[in-house]
Design an enzyme around this catalytic site. Structure first.
Site, PDB file in Angstrom:
ATOM      1  N   GLU A 182       0.805  -1.218   0.000  1.00  0.00           N
ATOM      2  CA  GLU A 182       0.000   0.000   0.000  1.00  0.00           C
ATOM      3  C   GLU A 182       0.843   1.275   0.000  1.00  0.00           C
ATOM      4  O   GLU A 182       0.446   2.288  -0.574  1.00  0.00           O
ATOM      5  CB  GLU A 182      -0.970  -0.002   1.186  1.00  0.00           C
ATOM      6  CG  GLU A 182      -2.168  -0.951   1.016  1.00  0.00           C
ATOM      7  CD  GLU A 182      -1.863  -2.413   1.333  1.00  0.00           C
ATOM      8  OE1 GLU A 182      -0.748  -2.697   1.823  1.00  0.00           O
ATOM      9  OE2 GLU A 182      -2.732  -3.272   1.102  1.00  0.00           O
ATOM     10  N   HIS A 192     -11.199  -5.382   8.724  1.00  0.00           N
ATOM     11  CA  HIS A 192     -11.800  -5.139   7.408  1.00  0.00           C
ATOM     12  C   HIS A 192     -13.166  -4.452   7.516  1.00  0.00           C
ATOM     13  O   HIS A 192     -13.981  -4.559   6.608  1.00  0.00           O
ATOM     14  CB  HIS A 192     -11.997  -6.454   6.642  1.00  0.00           C
ATOM     15  CG  HIS A 192     -10.736  -7.126   6.218  1.00  0.00           C
ATOM     16  ND1 HIS A 192      -9.922  -7.814   7.090  1.00  0.00           N
ATOM     17  CD2 HIS A 192     -10.121  -7.216   5.008  1.00  0.00           C
ATOM     18  CE1 HIS A 192      -8.874  -8.309   6.436  1.00  0.00           C
ATOM     19  NE2 HIS A 192      -8.973  -7.957   5.171  1.00  0.00           N
TER      20      HIS A 192
END
Lengths: 324, 319
Positions: A60, A129
């Site tokens: 990321e 998540h």
């Protein structure tokens, strides 16, 4: 206008902006042939090819850095972070690099990039998540933060985000991807910093972000049956925040509830409550009530997860307390 | 690779310019004239100079917290640099960045960086833009031995190699990450060995030999420009000063510094140029004098420039 899902609306915005401006491109994990983890970029790889819809490694920091460097040198990247929860592994590239470059360089750089990320609970994805992290970004000078709650807003705000010359954090609620609504066919940019009044009312103002705007409308319906007229305001962007629309409403209703799905402590609701207290304290007939998730990680099991997500009943209870 | 005489003389001048600039800053910091942190590049001049001498004006660099040398070598204006370090409104960043954040996007300088390892991912982005647009701009990413251990650097190397981006990763191994010697922070003797993990060329050069740096980086720039992807060049060098000004350097022996001072890249290059008949003693002296005058003008500009007004604080947050 046509009926479209929130997800199709996002896809439309990306497609139309890429057709309009060759400098717009997409990068992220599985955004290519796979079409994105939730399907937002579906079909774009086929239409625009590998050079403009780029699959990245699962790194990321490299994604946000590549977007930042490309934006600083003239392109308009739209990067996807698959779940907003992953922002922790790349926060430096966002808040120390992309967000600050313009200021640190004395205004001599612009970083026209969009960081799209789904957030929110409701699919049993558990603690890493499912979070709603908008408060982290609100606390970050140099970025703008959009939180669309309807298909029309999803499209209009994403178009604005892509055309904006600043880094924009675009937070999609994963439980909203499937909802339908009228969406303009054309690419119409929806201005940032303009709240939507989702329902007009006299007795209590409910400011609610993202999916919670729908929850607030549900609550307003119940309250109407009780004879309590609730006004529901959806800020649409929290940075910039349309404080004026909220204050104007509070001056009319004299009471305020702020609701979001993020953890209540240190949430955006605290900021909105403080701003209203500063600007319109004398108009308030009762203390402001904040509604947010309990101070826990997002739990997995269905009853626990449902207990985590603030409900319409929580909002109804709060409004009755204010107006009972 | 043969280097033309004019380029050689230019490189001598650039190294001299960096040395004089940094030596002045050392004095100013000691005299309390400069706020904040200052990380000096003295002793490492050959790396920035040799690397940037291979670049074109429109090529990019990303720099580090020890960035003054990179900026000067890429063509940074001494006046605006000095003014920025003094916190003046006429500085590169209008006094908002300071020593660690000087940038000049028009010169391809995408910023010094206060975060160790912060530049690699951004360098990739500039390289991606170059590839996307189909121009042949190259990016040099300067990073230190400390940054070589950061995840961001490894992520950047991986992405650059996977996408064959036109980036040259120029590692400045000065032996220490703040106080920690490289032998304690990594098991490999050569950072360049890590290139093997990404299937890209990894080269070790004497970072105090400006022509060696020029040749190695030049080769890598050529590869990058012709679409052959990134390279990693490790330049072994040494910082004469501490990590920051004010660092007592308790973690290293004086004799170690003395050994490296003997390997000073500037007189070493000057002697070579003299021996080859490229630079006379008089010409070298004239260059030093001209740079001293240029620096005096930069200092006067910085000293005479106004500080920013407090009211400017809100400007430049957003475009």
């Amino acid at each position: 206008m046509a009926m479209k899902t929130y997800l199709q609306a996002l896809n439309d915005a990306l497609r139309q902006e890429m057709e309009r401006d060759p400098d717009v491109f997409i990068l992220g994990e599985d955004v290519g042939q796979f079409g994105g983890c939730f399907g937002v970029t579906q079909g774009l790889f086929k239409q625009f090819g590998e050079a403009r819809v780029k699959d990245t490694p699962i790194t990321e920091s490299a994604i946000i850095g590549a977007a930042t460097g490309a934006a600083a040198t003239g392109l308009r990247p739209v990067c996807e972070i698959m779940f907003v929860d992953f922002i922790g592994v790349c926060m430096d590239q966002l808040f120390n690099q992309a967000a600050k470059m313009r200021y640190m360089f004395g205004g001599k750089a612009k970083i026209p990039m969009v960081l799209r990320a789904p957030q929110g609970a409701g699919i049993g994805a558990a603690a890493q998540h499912s979070q709603s992290l908008e408060a982290w970004f609100l606390h970050m000078p140099g970025v703008k933060v959009a939180m669309p709650s309807t298909p029309e807003d999803a499209k209009g705000l994403l178009i604005t985000a892509i055309r904006d010359d600043n880094p924009v954090i675009f937070l999609e609620h994963k439980m909203l991807y499937g909802i339908e609504g009228e969406v303009p066919d054309e690419a119409i940019a929806m201005p940032f910093g303009q709240a939507a009044i989702r329902r007009e009312g006299r007795d209590v103002t409910i400011v609610a972000t993202s999916k919670m705007a729908h929850t607030a409308l549900e609550a307003a319906e119940t309250l109407a049956a009780d004879g309590i007229s609730a006004e529901v305001i959806d800020p649409r962007t929290i940075s910039p925040l349309d404080t004026q629309a909220i204050v104007d409403s509070v001056k009319k209703t004299h009471s305020l509830i702020v609701a979001h799905e993020a953890v209540k402590t240190g949430g955006v609701g605290a900021e909105i409550a403080a701003q209203v207290a500063e600007a319109a304290f004398d108009y308030l007939d009762a203390p402001i009530i904040r509604i947010g998730a309990p101070f826990t990680p997002v739990p997995f099991s269905v009853p626990l997860e449902q207990a985590f997500i603030p409900s319409a009943a929580d909002i109804v209870k709060a409004a009755r307390r204010l107006r009972g | 690779m043969s280097i033309d005489k004019e380029k050689m003389i230019q490189m001598f001048a650039t190294m001299t310019r960096i040395r004089q600039f940094e030596t002045k800053l050392q004095e100013f910091f000691a005299a309390g004239k400069i706020p904040g942190f200052v990380h000096l590049y003295i002793g490492e001049e050959a790396v920035a100079t040799g690397a940037c001498a291979t670049l074109r004006d429109q090529d990019y660099i990303t720099s580090t917290h020890r960035g003054h040398g990179h900026l000067i070598a890429k063509g940074g204006d001494l006046k605006r640099m000095m003014a920025e370090i003094f916190g003046k409104r006429t500085g590169y960043c209008k006094g908002k960045g300071g020593s660690m954040h000087i940038a000049d996007v028009e010169l391809g300088i995408l910023g010094a960086n206060g975060i160790v390892g912060g530049g690699g991912p951004i360098a990739n982005g500039a390289a991606l833009a170059s590839k996307y647009r189909g121009n042949d701009r190259v990016v040099v990413c300067f990073f230190g031995d400390g940054a070589s251990n950061q995840g961001t650097t490894q992520e950047a190397l991986n992405l650059a190699s996977a996408w064959r981006l036109p980036v040259v990763f120029v590692n400045e191994n000065n032996g220490y990450g703040i106080s920690c010697p490289t032998c304690k922070s990594m098991a490999v003797a050569d950072i360049a060995d890590r290139a093997a993990a990404y299937d890209i060329p990894g080269v070790v050069v004497d970072g105090n030999d400006v022509t060696a740096v020029y040749e190695a980086v030049g080769e890598a720039v050529k590869r990058a420009r012709t679409g052959d992807g990134p390279s990693l060049i490790e330049c072994k060098t040494y910082r004469w000063r501490g990590h920051f000004e004010g660092d007592a350097c308790v973690y290293r022996d004086d004799c170690e510094l003395e050994d490296w001072v003997k390997k000073d890249p500037i007189p070493r290059f000057e002697k070579k140029l003299q021996a080859e008949g490229i630079l006379s003693v008089e010409k070298a002296e004239a260059i030093r004098k001209a740079i001293a005058a240029e620096l005096d003008a930069a200092i006067a500009f910085a000293e005479q420039s106004p500080l920013p007004e407090a009211s400017e604080i809100l400007e430049d947050v957003y475009a």
